[in-house]
Design an enzyme around this catalytic site. Structure first.
Site, PDB file in Angstrom:
ATOM      1  CE  LYS A  23       2.811 -49.664  53.107  1.00 35.94           C
ATOM      2  NZ  LYS A  23       1.925 -49.785  54.289  1.00 35.94           N
ATOM      3  CB  SER A  63      -0.016 -53.143  53.673  1.00 36.08           C
ATOM      4  OG  SER A  63       0.148 -51.928  54.376  1.00 36.08           O
ATOM      5  CB  SER A  77       0.327 -51.891  57.551  1.00 34.65           C
ATOM      6  OG  SER A  77      -0.659 -52.625  56.885  1.00 34.65           O
TER       7      SER A  77
HETATM    8  N1  GLN Z   1      -3.991 -55.861  57.562  1.00 31.88           N
HETATM    9  C1  GLN Z   1      -4.815 -54.709  57.803  1.00 31.88           C
HETATM   10  C2  GLN Z   1      -5.724 -54.483  56.629  1.00 31.88           C
HETATM   11  O1  GLN Z   1      -5.704 -55.251  55.753  1.00 31.88           O
HETATM   12  C3  GLN Z   1      -3.974 -53.513  58.120  1.00 31.88           C
HETATM   13  C4  GLN Z   1      -3.517 -52.752  56.948  1.00 31.88           C
HETATM   14  C5  GLN Z   1      -2.731 -51.526  57.318  1.00 31.88           C
HETATM   15  O2  GLN Z   1      -2.394 -51.305  58.475  1.00 31.88           O
HETATM   16  N2  GLN Z   1      -2.508 -50.696  56.314  1.00 31.88           N
HETATM   17  O3  GLN Z   1      -6.467 -53.541  56.589  1.00 31.88           O
END
Ligand code: GLN
Length: 486
Positions: A85, A160, A184
């Site tokens: 990532k 994400s 994420s």
């Molecule tokens: N969807 C969550 C957010 O928007 C989680 C994001 C993450 O785990 N980096 O914050």
């Protein structure tokens, strides 16, 4: 498309299977990486999972791994290709975090997790797309490109870590790394039909992971099966003097925990995770998985996590507060892009940030700054910290009577690209079953548990107590093996 090339089927090729082939001399890392690059060239045009690929560099790393093996070395991941990532620093590679503001930044060092994988012999093939600074659940917030779900190109891969999930689920990565602040790793894994593990807070060093919300962030593996998640966790876990939140507790051989049965285990079903609003197809897939776990010898028990309904509000106060502080460093001085034509330093900071950050990142910086500001700090931030303690206690209580908890990962399967992007609140609600594990600091695993009638993957979440990774991996593995054999 079968992504078969030179005998490799990257839709299912696992780290452990490739390990065996490399050890027995049946193949080489150069062969594996060459055909992986061919599979990527063939399919990534439609998936758009990768943001950076350097074939020459990947092949040079593979050749080096093959040389080391010829010299008699047998590091555990020697020659295994991984996708990373774009939020982790890898020496000499860009690390955009999906943002224009980091354009031109080249990482001068390895994150600790990367250094450990490098030590174990891994080959870093390419960098995967993500929501900008890991803020989002669809990868649509990336400033670079939109990634597509390999099971339906009109749908989001989740986020994400959507690029990593699409790469593994789409058969153009053997395994990948993601990061998980509120879901994420687990949510995109469930949308794309792969395994995703968010380890306990402190289990893997976060040094070199670009910080989003420092009290919630964790690095973890995204893989084709549970054994691979166990292998990669073992390679990355451990205390690190560069991250004071990493915990000095022994790193077991996680693969040794994969017994294949669930005898003697008690698994809890949190009643707040089986509620109206959960898609009926998701609920029935998860309930079928629960029944399977019972067949494998587990005792199933209903439990309650009464503060679940406050999790989203709590998460979005704490995560944005921490993000507003962490993102202050991106001001055009030290990293990446600097706006042209500024008249003085203040003007330069302002212009750089105005041009460099996308709308969701700006929204969160504004919200985070607001909840920390004088007069509001106690009402929002302090209250959220107190509720966080209550959420953690809910889990502690549940784990007094259960070894692990089973639930859906997300209320719905993958939705259409564009469907929720203009409705941030609706999007935030999708994190209701995952953000709780981050708030409580515990571990969570997402394992595929079938598909909807339309062929979209559904994920089973297995949550365990802090440093209970062996338990959740055991459950996930036993379930996965039983499904594969049926
Ligand atoms: N969807 C969550 C957010 O928007 C989680 C994001 C993450 O785990 N980096 O914050």
């Amino acid at each position: 498309m079968d992504n078969e090339s030179m005998g490799f089927n990257f839709n299912s090729l696992t780290v452990h299977a490739l390990q065996e082939q490399l050890q027995s001399g049946a193949t080489t890392s150069v062969e594996a990486v060459t055909s992986l690059l061919a599979a990527i060239a063939e399919r990534d045009g439609e998936l758009k999972a990768y943001v950076t690929l350097d074939a020459e560099d990947a092949l040079a790393q593979a050749a080096e791994a093959d040389r080391r093996r010829a010299d008699g070395e047998d590091a555990p991941l020697l020659g295994i290709p991984l996708a990373i990532k774009d939020v982790l620093n890898v020496t000499g590679q860009p690390c955009t975090c999906g943002s224009h503001i980091l354009q031109g930044y080249i990482a001068p060092y390895d994150a600790t997790a990367i250094a450990k994988l490098r030590q174990a012999g891994a080959v870093f093939v390419g960098r995967t797309n993500m929501d900008e600074f890991a803020m989002g659940g669809t990868t649509e917030n990336s400033s670079l490109q939109v990634t597509h779900n390999p099971h339906d190109l009109d749908r989001v891969p989740g986020g994400s870590s959507g690029g990593s999930a699409a790469a593994v689920g789409g058969g153009i990565a053997v395994a990948a790394l993601g990061s998980d602040t509120g879901g994420s790793i687990r949510q995109p894994a469930s949308f794309c039909g792969c395994v995703g593990l968010k380890p306990t807070y402190g289990r893997i060093s976060r040094y070199g992971l670009t910080a989003f919300a420092s009290s919630l962030d964790q690095i973890g593996p995204m893989t084709h099966d549970v054994r691979d998640a166990a292998l990669l966790l073992g390679a990355m876990a451990g205390v690190d003097p560069m991250d004071s939140s990493s915990v000095d507790c022994p790193v077991p051989d996680y693969t040794a925990a994969l017994s294949g049965d669930l005898k003697g285990m008690t698994l809890g079903l949190p009643q707040e995770y089986f509620v109206k609003g959960v898609d009926p197809e998701v609920e029935s897939a998860v309930r079928a998985a629960v029944a399977r776990c019972r067949e494998l010898g587990a005792e199933i028990r209903e439990v309650s996590l009464p503060h679940t309904e406050y999790a989203i509000a709590t998460y979005y106060v704490i995560a944005t507060a921490e993000a507003s502080a962490n993102l202050a460093r991106f001001d055009g001085v030290r990293y990446g892009r600097r706006a042209e034509g500024a008249t003085d330093p203040i003007d330069m900071y302002g212009k750089t940030r105005a041009q460099g950050f996308g709308p969701e990142v700006k929204r969160r910086i504004i919200l985070g700054t607001y909840v920390l500001s004088g007069g509001y700090h106690d009402a929002y931030y302090l209250t959220a910290q107190k509720v966080r303690t209550l959420i953690r206690r809910d889990f502690e209580q549940a784990f007094e009577e259960c070894d692990a908890l089973l639930s859906p990962v997300t209320p719905t399967p993958a939705y259409k690209i564009g469907e929720k992007v203009n409705d941030p609140l609706q999007m935030y609600l999708g994190d209701m079953f995952t953000a709780t594990a981050n708030l409580a600091g515990i571990c969570g695993l997402s394992v595929p548990c079938g598909t909807t009638a339309a062929g979209l993957p559904v994920g089973l979440q297995i949550m365990g107590p802090a440093f209970g990774e062996e338990q959740i991996l055991r459950v996930g593995h036993a379930y996965e093996q039983a499904e594969a054999g049926s």
